[in-house]
Scaffold this motif. Structure first.
Motif, PDB file in Angstrom:
ATOM      1  N   LEU A  68       0.839  -1.211   0.000  1.00  0.00           N
ATOM      2  CA  LEU A  68       0.000   0.000   0.000  1.00  0.00           C
ATOM      3  C   LEU A  68       0.868   1.253   0.000  1.00  0.00           C
ATOM      4  CD1 LEU A  68      -2.722  -1.052   2.614  1.00  0.00           C
ATOM      5  CD2 LEU A  68      -2.869  -1.122   0.118  1.00  0.00           C
ATOM      6  N   VAL A  69       1.954   1.229   0.760  1.00  0.00           N
ATOM      7  CA  VAL A  69       2.871   2.373   0.788  1.00  0.00           C
ATOM      8  C   VAL A  69       3.470   2.575  -0.603  1.00  0.00           C
ATOM      9  CG1 VAL A  69       4.990   3.319   1.795  1.00  0.00           C
ATOM     10  CG2 VAL A  69       3.372   2.072   3.241  1.00  0.00           C
ATOM     11  N   GLU A  70       3.882   1.489  -1.227  1.00  0.00           N
ATOM     12  CA  GLU A  70       4.436   1.583  -2.581  1.00  0.00           C
ATOM     13  C   GLU A  70       3.390   2.150  -3.546  1.00  0.00           C
ATOM     14  OE1 GLU A  70       6.228  -1.333  -6.018  1.00  0.00           O
ATOM     15  OE2 GLU A  70       6.438  -1.932  -3.925  1.00  0.00           O
ATOM     16  N   GLY A  71       2.136   1.730  -3.393  1.00  0.00           N
ATOM     17  CA  GLY A  71       1.065   2.252  -4.227  1.00  0.00           C
ATOM     18  C   GLY A  71       0.885   3.748  -4.075  1.00  0.00           C
ATOM     19  N   PRO A 105       8.417  -2.732  16.123  1.00  0.00           N
ATOM     20  CA  PRO A 105       7.463  -1.623  16.007  1.00  0.00           C
ATOM     21  C   PRO A 105       6.231  -2.009  15.186  1.00  0.00           C
ATOM     22  CG  PRO A 105       9.349  -1.252  14.590  1.00  0.00           C
ATOM     23  CD  PRO A 105       9.649  -2.473  15.404  1.00  0.00           C
ATOM     24  N   GLY A 106       5.158  -1.285  15.418  1.00  0.00           N
ATOM     25  CA  GLY A 106       3.908  -1.549  14.724  1.00  0.00           C
ATOM     26  C   GLY A 106       3.841  -0.901  13.349  1.00  0.00           C
ATOM     27  N   ILE A 107       2.641  -0.859  12.810  1.00  0.00           N
ATOM     28  CA  ILE A 107       2.422  -0.399  11.442  1.00  0.00           C
ATOM     29  C   ILE A 107       2.791   1.069  11.251  1.00  0.00           C
ATOM     30  CG2 ILE A 107       0.615   0.097   9.751  1.00  0.00           C
ATOM     31  CD1 ILE A 107      -0.685  -2.559  10.579  1.00  0.00           C
ATOM     32  N   ILE A 108       2.361   1.952  12.132  1.00  0.00           N
ATOM     33  CA  ILE A 108       2.588   3.390  11.929  1.00  0.00           C
ATOM     34  C   ILE A 108       4.078   3.729  11.881  1.00  0.00           C
ATOM     35  CG2 ILE A 108       2.248   5.700  12.902  1.00  0.00           C
ATOM     36  CD1 ILE A 108      -0.547   4.681  13.843  1.00  0.00           C
ATOM     37  N   PRO A 109       4.891   3.289  12.850  1.00  0.00           N
ATOM     38  CA  PRO A 109       6.326   3.596  12.742  1.00  0.00           C
ATOM     39  C   PRO A 109       6.963   2.985  11.493  1.00  0.00           C
ATOM     40  CG  PRO A 109       5.801   2.785  14.939  1.00  0.00           C
ATOM     41  CD  PRO A 109       4.570   2.626  14.113  1.00  0.00           C
ATOM     42  N   ARG A 110       6.519   1.805  11.103  1.00  0.00           N
ATOM     43  CA  ARG A 110       7.071   1.169   9.900  1.00  0.00           C
ATOM     44  C   ARG A 110       6.675   1.923   8.632  1.00  0.00           C
ATOM     45  NH1 ARG A 110       9.144  -4.088  10.829  1.00  0.00           N
ATOM     46  NH2 ARG A 110       8.657  -4.819  12.925  1.00  0.00           N
ATOM     47  N   VAL A 111       5.430   2.407   8.580  1.00  0.00           N
ATOM     48  CA  VAL A 111       4.995   3.197   7.422  1.00  0.00           C
ATOM     49  C   VAL A 111       5.820   4.476   7.332  1.00  0.00           C
ATOM     50  CG1 VAL A 111       3.098   4.616   6.519  1.00  0.00           C
ATOM     51  CG2 VAL A 111       2.659   2.270   7.234  1.00  0.00           C
ATOM     52  N   MET A 112       6.015   5.136   8.462  1.00  0.00           N
ATOM     53  CA  MET A 112       6.811   6.369   8.458  1.00  0.00           C
ATOM     54  C   MET A 112       8.224   6.099   7.957  1.00  0.00           C
ATOM     55  SD  MET A 112       5.361   8.000  12.016  1.00  0.00           S
ATOM     56  CE  MET A 112       6.721   9.107  12.182  1.00  0.00           C
ATOM     57  N   GLU A 113       8.821   5.030   8.460  1.00  0.00           N
ATOM     58  CA  GLU A 113      10.179   4.676   8.045  1.00  0.00           C
ATOM     59  C   GLU A 113      10.228   4.363   6.544  1.00  0.00           C
ATOM     60  OE1 GLU A 113      12.854   0.856   8.938  1.00  0.00           O
ATOM     61  OE2 GLU A 113      12.395   2.033  10.736  1.00  0.00           O
ATOM     62  N   GLU A 114       9.245   3.629   6.051  1.00  0.00           N
ATOM     63  CA  GLU A 114       9.200   3.255   4.633  1.00  0.00           C
ATOM     64  C   GLU A 114       8.989   4.477   3.740  1.00  0.00           C
ATOM     65  OE1 GLU A 114       9.414   0.286   1.590  1.00  0.00           O
ATOM     66  OE2 GLU A 114       9.987   0.308   3.693  1.00  0.00           O
ATOM     67  N   LYS A 119      11.094   8.061  -0.132  1.00  0.00           N
ATOM     68  CA  LYS A 119      11.223   9.468  -0.513  1.00  0.00           C
ATOM     69  C   LYS A 119      12.683   9.820  -0.773  1.00  0.00           C
ATOM     70  CE  LYS A 119       9.207  13.430  -1.023  1.00  0.00           C
ATOM     71  NZ  LYS A 119       8.734  13.686  -2.353  1.00  0.00           N
ATOM     72  N   ASN A 120      13.576   9.327   0.081  1.00  0.00           N
ATOM     73  CA  ASN A 120      15.003   9.592  -0.083  1.00  0.00           C
ATOM     74  C   ASN A 120      15.591   8.911  -1.314  1.00  0.00           C
ATOM     75  OD1 ASN A 120      15.118  11.258   2.146  1.00  0.00           O
ATOM     76  ND2 ASN A 120      15.751   9.624   3.532  1.00  0.00           N
ATOM     77  N   GLN A 121      14.975   7.816  -1.750  1.00  0.00           N
ATOM     78  CA  GLN A 121      15.447   7.102  -2.936  1.00  0.00           C
ATOM     79  C   GLN A 121      14.851   7.663  -4.223  1.00  0.00           C
ATOM     80  OE1 GLN A 121      14.324   3.067  -2.093  1.00  0.00           O
ATOM     81  NE2 GLN A 121      16.079   2.704  -0.758  1.00  0.00           N
ATOM     82  N   ILE A 143       0.970  13.137  11.495  1.00  0.00           N
ATOM     83  CA  ILE A 143       2.279  12.754  12.014  1.00  0.00           C
ATOM     84  C   ILE A 143       3.397  13.199  11.098  1.00  0.00           C
ATOM     85  CG2 ILE A 143       3.767  10.788  12.521  1.00  0.00           C
ATOM     86  CD1 ILE A 143       1.421   9.376  13.635  1.00  0.00           C
ATOM     87  N   LEU A 144       3.208  13.017   9.825  1.00  0.00           N
ATOM     88  CA  LEU A 144       4.287  13.282   8.886  1.00  0.00           C
ATOM     89  C   LEU A 144       3.712  14.113   7.766  1.00  0.00           C
ATOM     90  CD1 LEU A 144       7.230  12.529   8.193  1.00  0.00           C
ATOM     91  CD2 LEU A 144       6.328  10.552   6.967  1.00  0.00           C
ATOM     92  N   GLY A 145       3.967  15.405   7.793  1.00  0.00           N
ATOM     93  CA  GLY A 145       3.421  16.273   6.764  1.00  0.00           C
ATOM     94  C   GLY A 145       4.497  17.093   6.104  1.00  0.00           C
ATOM     95  N   GLY A 146       4.376  17.277   4.822  1.00  0.00           N
ATOM     96  CA  GLY A 146       5.289  18.142   4.108  1.00  0.00           C
ATOM     97  C   GLY A 146       6.705  17.631   4.010  1.00  0.00           C
ATOM     98  N   VAL A 147       6.894  16.328   3.957  1.00  0.00           N
ATOM     99  CA  VAL A 147       8.239  15.788   3.806  1.00  0.00           C
ATOM    100  C   VAL A 147       8.614  15.875   2.334  1.00  0.00           C
ATOM    101  CG1 VAL A 147       9.660  13.732   3.961  1.00  0.00           C
ATOM    102  CG2 VAL A 147       8.002  14.216   5.740  1.00  0.00           C
ATOM    103  N   ARG A 148       9.706  16.520   2.064  1.00  0.00           N
ATOM    104  CA  ARG A 148      10.155  16.691   0.675  1.00  0.00           C
ATOM    105  C   ARG A 148      11.521  16.059   0.487  1.00  0.00           C
ATOM    106  NH1 ARG A 148       6.894  19.904  -2.206  1.00  0.00           N
ATOM    107  NH2 ARG A 148       5.535  21.259  -1.053  1.00  0.00           N
ATOM    108  N   GLY A 149      11.725  15.537  -0.703  1.00  0.00           N
ATOM    109  CA  GLY A 149      13.026  14.947  -1.021  1.00  0.00           C
ATOM    110  C   GLY A 149      14.096  16.019  -1.066  1.00  0.00           C
TER     111      GLY A 149
END
Length: 150
Positions: A68-71, A105-114, A119-121, A143-149
């Motif tokens: 889903l994150v990849e999607g 860690p659960g889903i939320i921390p893993r989604v943030m990390e992914e 984004k960095n890649q 939780i995570l807004g406006g993250v830009r590469g």
């Protein structure tokens, strides 16, 4: 691309205090390798995914959530909903409790990390927003807004 809703069942193990009171696991898995559960051998219920008590956070994330994150990076929206009665393991699975287990860690921390990793890649200049809501506590947060590469 049309993706239908998928339903995953996560069965948490009995807690030590439940075992001390004589509780036992009441679900059985009628067909090995099939995503089915049965309540003490009665009618079987089939899901898209079934994670028994022996499963871990990483297994659930990699199977159900990582795609889903990849999607999302391909322009699709995704929603993950944890539903169940109090004490059924929603907060643990989502990883939204006050004490996140560092080694699992659960889903939320893993989604943030992914998201950060993807984004960095990427050389994309898109914006990512991760929004969580806990209806039981009537709290929500971006939780995570406006993250830009870079």
């Amino acid at each position: 691309m049309c993706i239908r809703d998928r339903v995953a069942l996560r069965v948490r193990p009995c807690l030590p205090q439940e075992i001390a009171r004589g509780a036992k696991e009441c679900l059985t898995y009628p067909v090995k390798g099939e995503p089915q559960v049965s309540l003490q051998g009665s009618q079987a219920f089939t899901y898209d995914y079934v994670f028994p008590p022996s499963s871990n956070q990483e297994e659930m994330f990699n199977t159900c959530v990582a795609p889903l994150v990849e999607g999302c990076f391909n322009g699709y929206n995704a929603t993950i909903l944890a539903y169940g009665q109090t004490g059924s393991g929603k907060t643990y699975t989502m990883g939204s409790g006050g004490s996140v287990i560092e080694n699992d860690p659960g889903i939320i921390p893993r989604v943030m990390e992914e998201i950060i990793k993807m984004k960095n890649q990427s050389d994309s200049t898109s914006t990512c927003l991760l929004y969580t809501s806990d209806a039981a506590d009537e709290e929500d947060s971006g939780i995570l807004g406006g993250v830009r590469g870079s």
